[in-house]
Motif scaffolding. Sequence first.
Motif, PDB file in Angstrom:
ATOM      1  N   SER A  33       0.823  -1.225   0.061  1.00 49.88           N
ATOM      2  CA  SER A  33      -0.028   0.019   0.041  1.00 49.88           C
ATOM      3  C   SER A  33       0.945   1.104  -0.017  1.00 49.88           C
ATOM      4  N   GLU A  34       2.060   1.118   0.823  1.00 52.93           N
ATOM      5  CA  GLU A  34       3.038   2.425   0.865  1.00 52.93           C
ATOM      6  C   GLU A  34       3.480   2.716  -0.413  1.00 52.93           C
ATOM      7  N   PHE A  35       4.025   1.544  -0.981  1.00 53.00           N
ATOM      8  CA  PHE A  35       4.959   1.468  -2.352  1.00 53.00           C
ATOM      9  C   PHE A  35       3.792   2.065  -3.401  1.00 53.00           C
ATOM     10  N   GLU A  36       2.671   1.697  -3.432  1.00 52.75           N
ATOM     11  CA  GLU A  36       1.960   1.806  -4.366  1.00 52.75           C
ATOM     12  C   GLU A  36       1.482   3.187  -4.287  1.00 52.75           C
ATOM     13  N   TYR A  37       0.929   3.790  -3.334  1.00 52.86           N
ATOM     14  CA  TYR A  37       0.661   5.105  -2.997  1.00 52.86           C
ATOM     15  C   TYR A  37       1.826   6.235  -3.479  1.00 52.86           C
ATOM     16  N   LEU A  38       2.904   5.913  -3.044  1.00 54.34           N
ATOM     17  CA  LEU A  38       4.305   6.993  -3.440  1.00 54.34           C
ATOM     18  C   LEU A  38       4.372   6.845  -5.153  1.00 54.34           C
ATOM     19  N   TYR A  39       4.363   5.483  -5.558  1.00 49.03           N
ATOM     20  CA  TYR A  39       4.830   5.198  -6.933  1.00 49.03           C
ATOM     21  C   TYR A  39       3.750   6.143  -7.677  1.00 49.03           C
ATOM     22  N   HIS A  40       2.091   5.868  -7.437  1.00 52.47           N
ATOM     23  CA  HIS A  40       1.259   6.569  -8.283  1.00 52.47           C
ATOM     24  C   HIS A  40       1.311   8.159  -7.842  1.00 52.47           C
ATOM     25  N   LYS A  41       1.746   8.275  -6.774  1.00 51.22           N
ATOM     26  CA  LYS A  41       1.722   9.996  -6.560  1.00 51.22           C
ATOM     27  C   LYS A  41       2.952  10.539  -7.534  1.00 51.22           C
ATOM     28  N   ASN A  42       4.048   9.948  -7.444  1.00 47.57           N
ATOM     29  CA  ASN A  42       5.399  10.305  -8.119  1.00 47.57           C
ATOM     30  C   ASN A  42       4.958  10.510  -9.598  1.00 47.57           C
ATOM     31  N   ASN A  43       3.860   9.585 -10.100  1.00 41.78           N
ATOM     32  CA  ASN A  43       3.861   9.685 -11.719  1.00 41.78           C
ATOM     33  C   ASN A  43       3.006  10.569 -11.917  1.00 41.78           C
ATOM     34  N   LEU A  44       2.208  11.284 -10.991  1.00 46.49           N
ATOM     35  CA  LEU A  44       1.089  12.149 -11.214  1.00 46.49           C
ATOM     36  C   LEU A  44       2.162  13.518 -11.144  1.00 46.49           C
ATOM     37  N   GLN A  45       3.118  13.419 -10.443  1.00 49.49           N
ATOM     38  CA  GLN A  45       3.910  14.812 -10.588  1.00 49.49           C
ATOM     39  C   GLN A  45       4.985  14.639 -11.812  1.00 49.49           C
ATOM     40  N   GLN A  46       5.200  13.671 -12.603  1.00 47.94           N
ATOM     41  CA  GLN A  46       6.299  13.560 -13.741  1.00 47.94           C
ATOM     42  C   GLN A  46       5.725  13.783 -14.723  1.00 47.94           C
ATOM     43  N   LEU A  47       6.489  14.495 -15.766  1.00 45.18           N
ATOM     44  CA  LEU A  47       5.747  14.593 -17.216  1.00 45.18           C
ATOM     45  C   LEU A  47       5.811  13.123 -17.814  1.00 45.18           C
ATOM     46  N   ALA A  48       6.854  12.441 -17.706  1.00 39.20           N
ATOM     47  CA  ALA A  48       6.967  11.407 -18.401  1.00 39.20           C
ATOM     48  C   ALA A  48       6.700  10.222 -17.352  1.00 39.20           C
ATOM     49  N   PRO A  49       5.575   9.420 -17.215  1.00 35.65           N
ATOM     50  CA  PRO A  49       5.556   8.414 -16.141  1.00 35.65           C
ATOM     51  C   PRO A  49       7.108   7.552 -15.932  1.00 35.65           C
ATOM     52  N   GLN A  50       7.256   7.028 -14.901  1.00 35.09           N
ATOM     53  CA  GLN A  50       8.256   6.009 -14.488  1.00 35.09           C
ATOM     54  C   GLN A  50       7.556   4.895 -14.578  1.00 35.09           C
ATOM     55  N   SER A  51       8.379   3.590 -15.142  1.00 29.65           N
ATOM     56  CA  SER A  51       8.033   2.169 -14.786  1.00 29.65           C
ATOM     57  C   SER A  51       8.293   1.733 -13.445  1.00 29.65           C
ATOM     58  N   ILE A  52       8.007   0.658 -12.938  1.00 26.25           N
ATOM     59  CA  ILE A  52       8.261   0.398 -11.527  1.00 26.25           C
ATOM     60  C   ILE A  52       9.631   0.075 -11.354  1.00 26.25           C
ATOM     61  N   ASP A  53      10.328  -0.480 -12.386  1.00 25.65           N
ATOM     62  CA  ASP A  53      11.684  -0.919 -12.375  1.00 25.65           C
ATOM     63  C   ASP A  53      12.524   0.472 -12.101  1.00 25.65           C
ATOM     64  N   GLU A  54      12.216   1.316 -12.938  1.00 21.91           N
ATOM     65  CA  GLU A  54      12.937   2.819 -12.758  1.00 21.91           C
ATOM     66  C   GLU A  54      12.581   3.639 -11.379  1.00 21.91           C
ATOM     67  N   TYR A  55      11.296   3.357 -10.759  1.00 24.03           N
ATOM     68  CA  TYR A  55      10.922   4.049  -9.683  1.00 24.03           C
ATOM     69  C   TYR A  55      11.605   3.239  -8.529  1.00 24.03           C
ATOM     70  N   ILE A  56      12.052   1.869  -8.748  1.00 30.37           N
ATOM     71  CA  ILE A  56      12.334   1.381  -7.378  1.00 30.37           C
ATOM     72  C   ILE A  56      13.557   1.782  -6.862  1.00 30.37           C
ATOM     73  N   GLU A  57      14.612   2.255  -7.785  1.00 34.49           N
ATOM     74  CA  GLU A  57      16.019   2.280  -7.423  1.00 34.49           C
ATOM     75  C   GLU A  57      15.720   3.784  -6.708  1.00 34.49           C
TER      76      GLU A  57
END
Length: 206
Positions: A40-64
């Motif tokens: 739940s924490e990871f999904e929330y931050l992942y989707h929140k980050n993508n909303l703030q990015q011009l180009a959405p990140q993949s999960i692999d890119e976001y994990i690092e």
Amino acid sequence: MKKKPFIISALACAAILSASASKNADPVLMTINGKDVRQSEFEYLYHKNNLQQLAPQSIDEYIEMFIVYKLKVADAEAAGLHQTDAFTKEFNGYCAELSRPYLRDSIVEKRLVEEAYARMATSRKVSHIMLPLGSTYDEKEANRMKIDSIRTAIVNGSADFGEMAVRYSSDRSARVNNGSMGYINVNSYPYPFEKTAWETPVGEIS
């Protein structure tokens, strides 16, 4: 930045995000610096980050980036940065800023704006007699009774407003102006005072 142990598998993470969580509604995806990170924490931050990015990140890119972020937080906590006055002040400022929209009542705010705008069409000539509130309950009650008796005497016609202002008002300017404040405009005084000034009929005593 000091390296800390963590357990992570990008493929496993992707699989968990897409799989049914029938056995565990919120499974642990990884452990960073001894702390579990749940789905739940990871999904929330992942989707929140993508909303703030011009180009959405993949999960692999976001994990690092997520791991680096978590390790930096751990370093800051270990250094005690979260206990400093500067951090506390900044944190409280963010909390106040984020909570402000949820504490506003748009209906009441709209009514107050319209009310103030309507008052702008006129000014009010106001006189006042000011007594201190008092620092204790007994002092407050005594001053309330005193101002009530002054008002009663003025309303009954047994006392003159200006004379009472000179005699009793704690506003020293009353000795010169008999309590007159002249013409006042909106947004110049505290709301209760302004509201009373505009709602009291001309010539009446509030």
